[in-house]
Design a protein around this motif. Structure first.
Motif, PDB file in Angstrom:
ATOM      1  N   THR A  26      32.928  20.117   2.023  1.00  0.00           N
ATOM      2  CA  THR A  26      31.976  19.300   1.275  1.00  0.00           C
ATOM      3  C   THR A  26      30.798  20.169   0.871  1.00  0.00           C
ATOM      4  OG1 THR A  26      32.627  17.304   2.428  1.00  0.00           O
ATOM      5  CG2 THR A  26      30.381  17.355   1.558  1.00  0.00           C
ATOM      6  N   ARG A  27      30.467  20.197  -0.410  1.00  0.00           N
ATOM      7  CA  ARG A  27      29.369  21.059  -0.859  1.00  0.00           C
ATOM      8  C   ARG A  27      28.306  20.300  -1.657  1.00  0.00           C
ATOM      9  NH1 ARG A  27      30.250  26.389  -0.595  1.00  0.00           N
ATOM     10  NH2 ARG A  27      27.994  26.293  -0.302  1.00  0.00           N
ATOM     11  N   ALA A 322      32.218  32.176   1.613  1.00  0.00           N
ATOM     12  CA  ALA A 322      31.378  33.347   1.353  1.00  0.00           C
ATOM     13  C   ALA A 322      32.121  34.472   0.622  1.00  0.00           C
ATOM     14  CB  ALA A 322      30.822  33.873   2.672  1.00  0.00           C
ATOM     15  N   ASN A 323      33.440  34.337   0.480  1.00  0.00           N
ATOM     16  CA  ASN A 323      34.231  35.424  -0.111  1.00  0.00           C
ATOM     17  C   ASN A 323      35.221  34.872  -1.117  1.00  0.00           C
ATOM     18  OD1 ASN A 323      33.591  37.993   1.654  1.00  0.00           O
ATOM     19  ND2 ASN A 323      33.736  36.230   3.047  1.00  0.00           N
ATOM     20  N   VAL A 339      28.209  34.586   5.603  1.00  0.00           N
ATOM     21  CA  VAL A 339      27.769  33.282   5.109  1.00  0.00           C
ATOM     22  C   VAL A 339      26.245  33.289   5.139  1.00  0.00           C
ATOM     23  CG1 VAL A 339      27.807  30.801   5.514  1.00  0.00           C
ATOM     24  CG2 VAL A 339      29.804  32.207   6.128  1.00  0.00           C
ATOM     25  N   ARG A 340      25.634  33.105   3.982  1.00  0.00           N
ATOM     26  CA  ARG A 340      24.169  33.060   3.964  1.00  0.00           C
ATOM     27  C   ARG A 340      23.732  31.677   4.425  1.00  0.00           C
ATOM     28  NH1 ARG A 340      24.830  34.938  -1.439  1.00  0.00           N
ATOM     29  NH2 ARG A 340      23.521  33.250  -2.196  1.00  0.00           N
ATOM     30  N   ALA A 341      22.560  31.641   5.046  1.00  0.00           N
ATOM     31  CA  ALA A 341      22.094  30.368   5.615  1.00  0.00           C
ATOM     32  C   ALA A 341      22.152  29.262   4.578  1.00  0.00           C
ATOM     33  CB  ALA A 341      20.687  30.531   6.150  1.00  0.00           C
ATOM     34  N   GLY A 348      22.347  21.307  -4.048  1.00  0.00           N
ATOM     35  CA  GLY A 348      22.865  21.605  -5.380  1.00  0.00           C
ATOM     36  C   GLY A 348      22.645  23.037  -5.810  1.00  0.00           C
ATOM     37  N   GLY A 349      23.260  23.381  -6.929  1.00  0.00           N
ATOM     38  CA  GLY A 349      22.972  24.670  -7.533  1.00  0.00           C
ATOM     39  C   GLY A 349      23.935  25.767  -7.153  1.00  0.00           C
ATOM     40  N   GLU A 350      23.748  26.907  -7.817  1.00  0.00           N
ATOM     41  CA  GLU A 350      24.687  28.015  -7.628  1.00  0.00           C
ATOM     42  C   GLU A 350      24.336  28.894  -6.443  1.00  0.00           C
ATOM     43  OE1 GLU A 350      22.941  31.336 -10.731  1.00  0.00           O
ATOM     44  OE2 GLU A 350      24.363  29.827 -11.465  1.00  0.00           O
ATOM     45  N   ASN A 351      23.115  28.760  -5.917  1.00  0.00           N
ATOM     46  CA  ASN A 351      22.670  29.594  -4.806  1.00  0.00           C
ATOM     47  C   ASN A 351      23.540  29.323  -3.576  1.00  0.00           C
ATOM     48  OD1 ASN A 351      21.143  31.313  -3.315  1.00  0.00           O
ATOM     49  ND2 ASN A 351      19.412  29.900  -3.064  1.00  0.00           N
ATOM     50  N   GLY A 352      24.188  30.372  -3.088  1.00  0.00           N
ATOM     51  CA  GLY A 352      25.067  30.189  -1.935  1.00  0.00           C
ATOM     52  C   GLY A 352      26.340  29.447  -2.294  1.00  0.00           C
TER      53      GLY A 352
END
Ligand SMILES: Cc1cc2nc3c(=O)[nH]c(=O)nc-3n(C[C@H](O)[C@H](O)[C@H](O)COP(=O)(O)O)c2cc1C
Length: 376
Positions: A26-27, A322-323, A339-341, A348-352
């Motif tokens: 879930t993202r 993360a990959n 995996v970045r925090a 939302g968004g593309e960050n991470g």
């Protein structure tokens, strides 16, 4: 000798280029009403080299919504949104199932607009994330037999929608403390009707949902996810060692595409019993440190141990998160992105999300870097 993880294999009618499965995650990148956004097509297409992608938990009806901005699959806008995603993944050479999840008591009126429903009126003993931040859980309404019947029908309709949206199949989520798991577990199921009490009663709803979904789209397009002994979302199963042998025996002859076991431990007798009971494909999700950090090989070694113990496919979650090119990195023994925090945050968004580098993009950055001082 090359690891068996990279062997091509089959899953029902699908040919998989390897035995690595991207676990459902879930993202929270959908609209408030559950429609997948274009950025999700990018994210999943980046990961199309997985043997199979199982896309994130999607609700089969409005009351089943867990958290803000999760995906849904009960109306035409959801189907069209998901079709963009499956088209992008197919164009990149990938294959996808969609996970169907009803939250049961893991939900909140501020997220879904409804009072949650559950086997019994026992609230989640935790707060729930809402658009206004964490809120105390509310007491769910105990489901009537009509609710059980209509929810089963909603799962079947959602499965048909998923096929319309271009998925190769669906995974029924009976794990991690959501609605179907709440029925399996003694701590959350105090019913005295045919859907409670004995193990046969408590597994009945999961069995009926699986059968209805299999009837709707064909058993070879249906998987089932379970998480024996995992206490997520306040679950107390009570008799784990009776529930899962009985559930797997009861569903063994339906001809499902697969059974997917969360936090599988090859040394546990229960894993061996499940393997013995299950004649079809078994996907094992290894037991890796939670919340982390992940081992340097992302779970490859544990995956190989599970293949040796009889699993057919290995699912990894955070390593795929993360990959984007996880399969290639594991094949080459290349280092993995951590995996970045913020990558674990459901925002939302593309960050991470879509900005994790591949080996190729990381290498081309390295080549470009020396040039940049001159450009400045
Ligand atoms: C960000 C995130 C979201 C997740 N969402 C789901 C989900 O929607 N459905 C599900 O069954 N499991 C979900 N999980 C659990 C994963 O599928 C997987 O079982 C778990 O991450 C353990 O695998 P790993 O150690 O390879 O990460 C999620 C895990 C993470 C990290």
């Amino acid at each position: 000798m090359e690891s068996r993880l990279f062997e091509p294999t089959r899953l029902g009618a699908l040919r998989l280029p390897n035995r690595l499965v991207m676990a459902p995650m879930t993202r929270n990148r959908a609209t408030a009403d559950g429609v997948p956004q274009p950025i999700m097509a990018t994210y999943y297409a980046q990961r199309a080299s997985a043997g199979l992608i199982i896309a994130e938990a999607s609700t089969p009806n409005a009351v089943g919504q867990t958290y803000p901005n999760i995906t849904a699959i009960y109306n035409q806008a959801h189907v069209l949104g998901w079709r963009r995603v499956t088209d992008a993944v197919r164009a990149s050479g990938g294959r996808m199932f969609l996970q169907l999840q009803h939250g049961g008591r893991v939900g909140h009126p501020d997220n879904s607009g409804h009072t949650p429903i559950a086997p019994s009126s026992i609230p989640l003993p935790e707060t729930i994330h809402t658009p206004a931040g964490p809120r105390d859980a509310v007491a769910p309404r105990e489901m009537t037999t009509d609710d059980i019947r209509s929810t089963t029908a909603d799962f079947a309709a959602a499965a048909r929608n998923a096929i319309d949206a271009g998925f190769a199949g669906v995974e029924v989520h009976s794990a991690n403390g959501y609605l179907l798991h709440q029925f399996l577990a003694r701590g959350t199921n105090r019913r005295t009707d045919a859907y409670g009490g004995s193990v046969a009663g408590r597994i009945r709803f999961t069995v009926e949902v699986v059968q209805a979904v299999a009837e709707a789209i064909g058993p070879e397009r249906v998987g089932l996810r379970i998480s024996p002994a995992v206490g997520a979302n306040g679950i107390d199963e009570g008799d784990t060692d009776s529930i899962y042998p009985e559930l797997t025996k009861t569903l063994a002859d339906v001809g499902l595409a697969y059974l997917h076991v969360v936090f599988a431990d090859p040394d546990k007798p229960l894993f061996q019993t499940i393997r013995k009971n299950w004649p079809g494909t078994l996907i094992a999700n290894p037991m890796l440190p939670w919340p982390g950090p992940l081992p340097a090989d992302g779970g490859k070694h544990q995956g190989e141990q599970l293949l040796d113990a009889g699993a057919d496919l290995i699912s990894l979650g955070r390593s795929f998160l993360a990959n984007p090119d996880l399969v290639e990195r594991l094949r080459l023994g290349a280092p993995l992105n951590e995996v970045r925090a913020e990558g674990l945050m459901y925002t939302g968004g593309e960050n991470g999300y879509t900005d994790y580098p591949t080996l190729t993009s990381a290498a081309s950055n390295e080549v470009l870097e020396p040039a940049s001082p001159i450009a400045n």
